[in-house]
Scaffold this active site. Sequence first.
Site, PDB file in Angstrom:
ATOM      1  N   HIS A  58       0.590  -0.966   0.112  1.00  0.00           N
ATOM      2  CA  HIS A  58      -0.127   0.434  -0.707  1.00  0.00           C
ATOM      3  C   HIS A  58       0.949   1.216   0.240  1.00  0.00           C
ATOM      4  CE1 HIS A  58       0.037   0.024   4.707  1.00  0.00           C
ATOM      5  NE2 HIS A  58       0.896  -0.173   4.397  1.00  0.00           N
ATOM      6  N   HIS A  59       1.828   1.349  -0.160  1.00  0.00           N
ATOM      7  CA  HIS A  59       3.113   2.352  -0.014  1.00  0.00           C
ATOM      8  C   HIS A  59       3.626   2.806  -1.734  1.00  0.00           C
ATOM      9  CE1 HIS A  59       3.573   2.568   4.278  1.00  0.00           C
ATOM     10  NE2 HIS A  59       3.875   1.833   3.933  1.00  0.00           N
ATOM     11  N   CYS A  60       3.100   1.992  -2.597  1.00  0.00           N
ATOM     12  CA  CYS A  60       3.417   1.912  -3.793  1.00  0.00           C
ATOM     13  C   CYS A  60       2.187   2.609  -4.311  1.00  0.00           C
ATOM     14  CB  CYS A  60       4.013   0.804  -3.954  1.00  0.00           C
ATOM     15  SG  CYS A  60       4.199   0.998  -5.923  1.00  0.00           S
ATOM     16  N   ASN A 110      -0.324   5.219   2.144  1.00  0.00           N
ATOM     17  CA  ASN A 110      -0.634   6.648   1.119  1.00  0.00           C
ATOM     18  C   ASN A 110      -0.520   6.205  -0.697  1.00  0.00           C
ATOM     19  OD1 ASN A 110       2.081   5.793   1.709  1.00  0.00           O
ATOM     20  ND2 ASN A 110       3.115   7.180   0.765  1.00  0.00           N
TER      21      ASN A 110
END
Length: 317
Positions: A103-105, A147
């Site tokens: 979920h940070h990509c 993010n």
Amino acid sequence: MPHRTELYEDAPSACWPIIYSPDYNITFMGLEKLHPFDAGKWGKVINFLKEEKLIADDLIVQAREATDEDLLVVHTRRYLNKLKAGKLAVDRGWAINVGGGFHHCSSDKGGGFCAYADITLSIKFLFERVQGVSKATIIDLDAHQGNGHERDFMDDHRVYIMDVYNRYIYPGDGFAKRAIKRKVELEWGTEDTEYLQKVHTHVEGALNELKPDIIVYNAGTDILDGDPLGGLAISPQGIVKRDEIVFKAARSRRIPILMVTSGGYQKRTAQIIADSILNLHSLGLIDKELASSGAENPKVENMIRDTTKDLTNLSLQ
């Protein structure tokens, strides 16, 4: 016109909608032992489920690797120098990818151990290819702010994002927070009672505010007490109860749900993930027969009514 892909071939009906590949487990001459992330945790989850006789190798959906053409649905060619789980969740009512949750990509930038924007890719594939899927809700309960998918869906009103995270840790992406429709920022050391009450309240609130066609549930175990990166203090029992809350909310509304396992940086997290899956099965919230019946089948609806209890009297033990 949708591009050609092997990611959306139908899975055998005899298989559980649990997606896994041995390639999920990363080794590099022993150097992986120096990293805080348990690079073999996904294989351990599968082994625990095998030991409990829930699954066997021939009953698991084998993950397929995405081609460059598949990844270009989300990522730019410049950035590019796994993923049938979404459709499987719609077809069967639920699916669990024993991996994923990067979920940070975002579409053009990696981060935080995340190389591919699999959450974004799952949702965009569903919008492109599955009739009747036009709204999605992301419930991100990893300890860190998601993010990457937030940046990707910043101006996309088809996607509702709920994010519950430690406000003081990575990534602290203020711009991405603008995409969060339901933001719950936690303090250091948050424990079970407060955490589960907030999860229950806000999951119910999010799904009452907008009923989506699919839920993507990012079920990180880095909320576990003692996690070196999460900074929260949730017990193993609290994690099992958290997943139960989310699946009950989805089932009570007959919304397909895709769960990915995301972060979790202790050796014991694999056992906790397996225990949670076994608990969901024992409650009838996931079931092989249910999976092949479809979410609108009367038998399934009866199961939902039988297994969905009054969450306002939720036990926090």
